[in-house]
Design a protein around this motif. Structure first.
Motif, PDB file in Angstrom:
ATOM      1  N   GLY A 457       0.706  -1.245   0.047  1.00 33.88           N
ATOM      2  CA  GLY A 457      -0.018   0.068  -0.195  1.00 33.88           C
ATOM      3  C   GLY A 457       0.689   1.032   0.100  1.00 33.88           C
ATOM      4  O   GLY A 457       0.088   2.125   0.048  1.00 33.88           O
ATOM      5  N   GLN A 458       2.114   1.358  -0.134  1.00 33.19           N
ATOM      6  CA  GLN A 458       2.959   2.412  -0.167  1.00 33.19           C
ATOM      7  C   GLN A 458       3.674   2.264  -1.547  1.00 33.19           C
ATOM      8  O   GLN A 458       4.071   1.546  -1.892  1.00 33.19           O
ATOM      9  N   PRO A 459       4.158   3.523  -2.036  1.00 35.15           N
ATOM     10  CA  PRO A 459       5.094   3.735  -3.104  1.00 35.15           C
ATOM     11  C   PRO A 459       6.338   2.824  -2.873  1.00 35.15           C
ATOM     12  O   PRO A 459       6.912   3.175  -1.936  1.00 35.15           O
ATOM     13  N   LEU A 460       6.626   1.970  -3.928  1.00 40.88           N
ATOM     14  CA  LEU A 460       8.034   1.437  -3.750  1.00 40.88           C
ATOM     15  C   LEU A 460       9.222   2.020  -3.558  1.00 40.88           C
ATOM     16  O   LEU A 460      10.162   2.063  -2.831  1.00 40.88           O
ATOM     17  N   TRP A 461       9.107   3.420  -4.215  1.00 47.69           N
ATOM     18  CA  TRP A 461      10.303   4.097  -4.108  1.00 47.69           C
ATOM     19  C   TRP A 461      10.684   4.845  -2.555  1.00 47.69           C
ATOM     20  O   TRP A 461      11.654   4.986  -2.240  1.00 47.69           O
ATOM     21  N   LYS A 462       9.211   4.741  -2.042  1.00 47.59           N
ATOM     22  CA  LYS A 462       9.466   5.521  -0.579  1.00 47.59           C
ATOM     23  C   LYS A 462       9.866   4.493   0.282  1.00 47.59           C
ATOM     24  O   LYS A 462      10.853   4.721   1.204  1.00 47.59           O
ATOM     25  N   ARG A 463       9.636   3.274   0.221  1.00 46.26           N
ATOM     26  CA  ARG A 463      10.099   2.078   1.027  1.00 46.26           C
ATOM     27  C   ARG A 463      11.571   1.906   0.806  1.00 46.26           C
ATOM     28  O   ARG A 463      12.515   1.893   1.628  1.00 46.26           O
ATOM     29  N   LEU A 464      12.145   1.961  -0.613  1.00 41.26           N
ATOM     30  CA  LEU A 464      13.346   1.798  -0.964  1.00 41.26           C
ATOM     31  C   LEU A 464      14.479   3.078  -0.302  1.00 41.26           C
ATOM     32  O   LEU A 464      15.447   2.734   0.281  1.00 41.26           O
ATOM     33  N   ALA A 465      13.835   4.250  -0.630  1.00 40.34           N
ATOM     34  CA  ALA A 465      14.374   5.568  -0.007  1.00 40.34           C
ATOM     35  C   ALA A 465      14.537   5.130   1.580  1.00 40.34           C
ATOM     36  O   ALA A 465      15.560   5.727   2.211  1.00 40.34           O
ATOM     37  N   TYR A 466      13.501   4.956   2.195  1.00 39.94           N
ATOM     38  CA  TYR A 466      13.664   4.691   3.742  1.00 39.94           C
ATOM     39  C   TYR A 466      14.546   3.690   4.073  1.00 39.94           C
ATOM     40  O   TYR A 466      15.346   4.021   5.073  1.00 39.94           O
ATOM     41  N   VAL A 467      14.571   2.536   3.538  1.00 41.00           N
ATOM     42  CA  VAL A 467      15.481   1.743   4.138  1.00 41.00           C
ATOM     43  C   VAL A 467      16.862   2.038   3.583  1.00 41.00           C
ATOM     44  O   VAL A 467      17.999   1.899   4.441  1.00 41.00           O
ATOM     45  N   ALA A 468      17.212   2.706   2.322  1.00 39.19           N
ATOM     46  CA  ALA A 468      18.712   3.033   2.030  1.00 39.19           C
ATOM     47  C   ALA A 468      19.006   4.225   2.975  1.00 39.19           C
ATOM     48  O   ALA A 468      20.200   4.243   3.331  1.00 39.19           O
ATOM     49  N   ILE A 469      18.359   5.079   3.183  1.00 44.04           N
ATOM     50  CA  ILE A 469      18.957   6.378   3.948  1.00 44.04           C
ATOM     51  C   ILE A 469      19.026   5.989   5.508  1.00 44.04           C
ATOM     52  O   ILE A 469      19.961   6.658   6.296  1.00 44.04           O
ATOM     53  N   THR A 470      18.126   5.084   6.054  1.00 46.40           N
ATOM     54  CA  THR A 470      18.354   4.665   7.431  1.00 46.40           C
ATOM     55  C   THR A 470      19.572   3.878   7.607  1.00 46.40           C
ATOM     56  O   THR A 470      19.831   3.386   8.621  1.00 46.40           O
ATOM     57  N   ARG A 471      20.217   3.401   6.613  1.00 44.54           N
ATOM     58  CA  ARG A 471      21.572   2.570   6.673  1.00 44.54           C
ATOM     59  C   ARG A 471      22.511   3.484   7.100  1.00 44.54           C
ATOM     60  O   ARG A 471      23.966   3.032   7.577  1.00 44.54           O
ATOM     61  N   ALA A 472      22.504   4.756   7.035  1.00 44.43           N
ATOM     62  CA  ALA A 472      23.727   5.698   7.487  1.00 44.43           C
ATOM     63  C   ALA A 472      23.634   5.925   8.753  1.00 44.43           C
ATOM     64  O   ALA A 472      22.603   6.614   9.161  1.00 44.43           O
ATOM     65  N   GLU A 473      24.557   5.817   9.325  1.00 42.08           N
ATOM     66  CA  GLU A 473      24.853   6.112  10.807  1.00 42.08           C
ATOM     67  C   GLU A 473      24.876   7.774  11.103  1.00 42.08           C
ATOM     68  O   GLU A 473      24.626   8.038  12.031  1.00 42.08           O
ATOM     69  N   HIS A 474      26.035   8.240  10.132  1.00 43.99           N
ATOM     70  CA  HIS A 474      26.522   9.612  10.368  1.00 43.99           C
ATOM     71  C   HIS A 474      26.257  10.551   9.312  1.00 43.99           C
ATOM     72  O   HIS A 474      26.070  11.712   9.457  1.00 43.99           O
ATOM     73  N   ARG A 475      26.371   9.998   8.060  1.00 41.30           N
ATOM     74  CA  ARG A 475      26.367  10.615   6.833  1.00 41.30           C
ATOM     75  C   ARG A 475      25.821  10.041   5.701  1.00 41.30           C
ATOM     76  O   ARG A 475      25.815   9.044   5.201  1.00 41.30           O
ATOM     77  N   LEU A 476      24.834  10.930   5.148  1.00 41.27           N
ATOM     78  CA  LEU A 476      24.103  10.501   3.881  1.00 41.27           C
ATOM     79  C   LEU A 476      24.561  11.132   2.409  1.00 41.27           C
ATOM     80  O   LEU A 476      24.596  12.443   2.655  1.00 41.27           O
TER      81      LEU A 476
END
Length: 512
Positions: A457-476
């Motif tokens: 029920g959510q756009p795939l790009w948003k799920r992808l973006a959420y997972v990707a950017i939350t892999r960053a501990e200090h710098r994105l």
């Protein structure tokens, strides 16, 4: 100057979750209020899930729960040594699906091991097992031929600081091959299991855990990507009301964090891809922890892979990385990153498969190539996040090329651990991992947005973006174009931490 410990104040929903887990523990015979335990009741079977997005305090809650359970008299066990079974002994294991996810917890002070490692236990040489029993408080200090009092004292001090039996034995001057004779599938069930990154679990893993742990507490992020083949559903989605508690973002613990601000902005249904890129651009203008960049940094790819959606993008970036460092099609340079793609062994060589997987070479493990081994087809490897990372293993290393169906294999054993290149990985495979700096390849996310695909029920790009950017501990780093910045220096291996022991992983003898 005061050395008093910092007082932790839970948010309202963290406190509610803490109380709920306390009730579950009480039903399991662990009274955290009075600080005592009763023997394990085999008839008790309970599952609870604590879920929340990045910044909701799941790891803090998990850590405090582990401390409280231990204070009540429950022994913390890991994959390296269990000790003698006792009817009245209660145990807890803290697990994660991957080596990297387990190491993230350990770096935050939570002793964790992989799910796979807890399924298989090492078989110790009886002579050296006496040292393990002594360190674990289950036997007297032994006298071992060839080990001095100084050796044993080093082992004791290491174990007190790290709670690792293999590490302690290595500190005493032993190698893994001295004291570990092999690995066996765990036969007896365990007790209490805390599972982090449970959004990564598939149904089979979940059922395996249910068989092993009568009491299971899952910690996970409902906004991540579900395992492939599960239609966006996660194992904790099926739990009934009261068995799944959701944590909200704890603002005081995530104040002034532009990366988490961006992650939570994705929950707004009105935010389009172009809107989100503008938010990234604005965050980058205010805070150097967010970078809006046109080029991928080759220097970072050696230890922190570029995160992509499409496999074709992954292969192109890997080829660009290898070309930038001067790697030819038939060579592999020390310092190149790899991803374990599984173990290629027939079923009759099950013991060798267990040996490889128990050393951390499970599917998805991140590895750095250190150079060729002493035998043809062998590689010296550093397993990122493993408690004992330095191994030598029979290897099949595959280098993929754009438009080619078959990868080029610069050298290989006939059987052993299989690897793909790891300079770029898909966002699905990055789940459970974290890196200090993360590069997200935005053109791939734009392609996902244009495709109009949805998941749960959510756009795939948003799920992808959420997972990707939350892999960053200090710098994105948000990369906007298909360009690669040249490396500033050559590949290296001297930056990798040395492990407590080495173990030679041989391929099985071939049979005609």
């Amino acid at each position: 100057m005061s050395n008093a410990p910092t007082t932790i104040t839970f948010s309202e929903d963290q406190a509610e979750a803490y109380d709920a887990i306390t009730e579950v523990m009480a039903k399991a015979g662990v009274d955290m209020l009075e600080g005592h335990t009763t023997p394990l009741n085999d008839a008790t079977s309970q599952v609870m899930a604590i879920v929340g997005k990045a910044g909701s305090g799941k790891t803090l809650l998990l850590a405090k729960m582990v401390e409280a359970v231990q204070e009540a008299g429950v022994d913390l066990i890991s994959g390296d040594y269990d000790g003698k079974p006792r009817k009245d002994r209660r145990t807890i294991a803290v697990l994660a699906p991957t080596n990297k996810a387990a190491s993230v917890l350990r770096n935050r002070g939570v002793p964790a091991t992989t799910i796979h490692r807890i399924l298989y236990t090492p078989m110790y040489d009886p002579e050296y097992e006496r040292i393990a029993e002594w360190l674990a408080g289950q036997g007297d200090k032994p006298e071992i031929e060839g080990l001095t009092e100084t050796n044993l004292e080093r082992a004791r001090l290491f174990y007190e600081a790290n709670k690792s039996i293999p590490g302690a034995l290595a500190a005493a001057g032993l190698k893994g091959s001295d004291f570990i004779q092999g690995w066996k599938r765990r036969e007896d069930p365990l007790d209490i299991g805390f599972i982090d990154e449970s959004s990564m679990l598939d149904e089979k893993q979940y059922e395996d855990l249910r068989e092993i742990f009568p009491t299971l507490i899952l910690f996970g992020d409902p906004a991540q990507l579900a395992p492939v083949g599960q239609s966006g559903e996660m194992v904790f989605d099926k739990l009934k009301d009261g068995r799944k508690l959701e944590l909200s973002r704890v603002h005081r613990q995530t104040q002034d964090n532009p990366i988490l601000d961006l992650a939570h902005a994705l929950a707004d249904p009105t935010v389009s891809f172009s809107d989100f890129e503008q938010l990234v651009r604005e965050a980058a203008a205010k805070d150097d922890r967010v970078v809006y960049a046109e080029r991928v940094e080759a220097d970072l790819m050696a230890r922190s892979p570029v995160l992509v959606w499409r496999n074709a993008t992954r292969i192109r970036l890997i080829q660009a990385f290898r070309g930038a460092y001067g790697a030819t099609v038939d060579t592999l340079l020390p310092g190149e990153p790899l991803i374990c793609d599984g173990i290629e062994l027939p079923l009759k060589h099950r013991k060798k498969r267990i040996d490889l997987e128990a050393r951390g070479l499970i599917k998805g493990a991140q590895v750095v190539y250190m150079g060729p081994g002493n035998k043809p087809g062998f590689s010296r490897l550093h397993v990122i996040g493993a408690e004992d990372p330095q191994v030598s293993a029979a290897s099949i290393i595959k280098i993929e090329a754009p438009g080619e169906e078959e990868p080029f294999i610069p050298f290989a054993a006939r059987m052993g651990a299989a690897f793909l290149h790891g300079a770029a990985v898909t966002i699905h495979k990055a789940q459970g991992s974290q890196w200090d700096t993360v590069q997200v390849f935005a053109p791939d996310l734009y392609a996902a947005a244009r495709a109009g695909r949805e998941e749960a029920g959510q756009p795939l790009w948003k799920r992808l973006a959420y997972v990707a950017i939350t892999r960053a501990e200090h710098r994105l780093m948000w990369i906007t174009r298909s360009m690669l910045a040249r490396p500033t220096s050559g590949l290296r291996t001297d930056d990798l931490p040395k492990g407590p022991a080495r173990l030679e992983l041989k391929p099985p003898e071939t049979e005609d």
